[in-house]
Design a protein around this motif. Sequence first.
Motif, short mmCIF file in Angstrom:
data_model
loop_
_atom_site.label_atom_id
_atom_site.label_comp_id
_atom_site.label_asym_id
_atom_site.label_seq_id
_atom_site.Cartn_x
_atom_site.Cartn_y
_atom_site.Cartn_z
N ILE A 31 0.84 -1.21 0.00
CA ILE A 31 0.00 0.00 0.00
C ILE A 31 0.87 1.26 0.00
CG2 ILE A 31 -1.63 1.36 1.37
CD1 ILE A 31 -2.91 -1.27 2.25
N PHE A 32 1.88 1.27 0.87
CA PHE A 32 2.73 2.45 0.98
C PHE A 32 3.53 2.65 -0.30
CE2 PHE A 32 6.28 5.08 2.19
CZ PHE A 32 5.73 5.98 3.10
N TYR A 33 4.07 1.55 -0.85
CA TYR A 33 4.95 1.68 -2.02
C TYR A 33 4.17 2.07 -3.27
CZ TYR A 33 8.26 0.41 -5.69
OH TYR A 33 9.08 0.44 -6.79
N PHE A 34 3.05 1.40 -3.53
CA PHE A 34 2.33 1.63 -4.77
C PHE A 34 1.40 2.84 -4.74
CE2 PHE A 34 3.34 -2.94 -5.22
CZ PHE A 34 4.00 -2.87 -6.43
N TYR B 62 13.54 4.07 0.83
CA TYR B 62 12.88 4.82 1.90
C TYR B 62 11.43 4.39 2.07
CZ TYR B 62 16.98 7.75 2.26
OH TYR B 62 18.26 8.18 2.46
N ALA B 63 10.80 3.94 0.99
CA ALA B 63 9.44 3.41 1.12
C ALA B 63 9.44 2.19 2.03
CB ALA B 63 8.88 3.06 -0.25
N GLY B 64 10.42 1.31 1.84
CA GLY B 64 10.53 0.13 2.70
C GLY B 64 10.86 0.49 4.13
N ALA B 65 11.79 1.44 4.33
CA ALA B 65 12.18 1.84 5.68
C ALA B 65 11.01 2.48 6.43
CB ALA B 65 13.36 2.81 5.61
#
Length: 321
Positions: free
Chosen positions: A174-177, A189-192
């Motif tokens: 959700i955050f990445y896409f 940074y999306a993963g972090a």
Amino acid sequence: MKRHQSILENRPLGHLLAFLFFVALGYSMYLAGSSINYIWKWNTIPKYFAYEHTVALESTLEGRVKILSPKEVEVVGEEGSEKFLVAGYKLAYEEGEIIYPGEALAKKEEYKAGPLLLGLWMTIKISLISGVIAFFIGAILALMKISKAQVFRDIATVYIEVIRGTPLLVQIFIFYFIIATIFEIDSFYAGAISLAIFYGAYIAEVLRGAIQSIDKGQQEAALSLGMNYFQTMTLIIIPQALKRSLPSLTGEMIALIKDSSLVSVISVTDLTKVGREMVANTFSPFETWIVVAIMYFAITSSLSLLAHRLEDNMKKRGGMS
């Protein structure tokens, strides 16, 4: 009257039995691997830690080689000349030989970090960044959860329940896409941030429980001495809460490091992604994943050892309570 020690309480015997158990377990796994006719190829692994890389000094013009000294060489041509520092290099040409543009005048071999070491560094870096952010998120949420303001308590409660009630992998997607695409955040940074948001909720509950476990009389005593709420929390309550919550916080950080492997699904080249690429290149899944598991264990066990030493120092200085 001295109590008779049970045979199971004998420490040397216990260590011996535990050692024999793990030897038997390892041997049984070896037999299981042998039964499927698996060909072990451990020789394919070392080059993924480090490998030899050829560094070449290439000429940019055509000319003759002129050796000025053991450390300096010049290429002299019709269009001019070019000097090279060759200390540590092995010359590929002798005095007076003709060299053409793009050819290597001298070479040397250097060791470079392989994908496993680069993946290890990526895992440590993303875990460290997300761990720091998660702690600050958790600390803020914990203070909101125990606040007298109902709006803060409601916001913190909803955040914690929603985050803890949905899978981390789904949150990463959700955050990445969605969010990262809107704000143009790269995958690292999306993963972090995804990890920090997820573990911030768990750290919040750890800190909240630790803060509420401190005797309320200490806060009342601090307030009676003229300290305000902020001073009381930062100087009296929170330091004690951090001591009490250290074991639980360490457990959350270890879990964060292990769950950092999930960021490989958004193309972050951490240890897990490197492992998948190695399996695809070498067709050695057993060796690859054993090595990757050992590297993850090295990180988490180092953190656990550091936390134990910090805990011991705290006990020597006045206890954990």
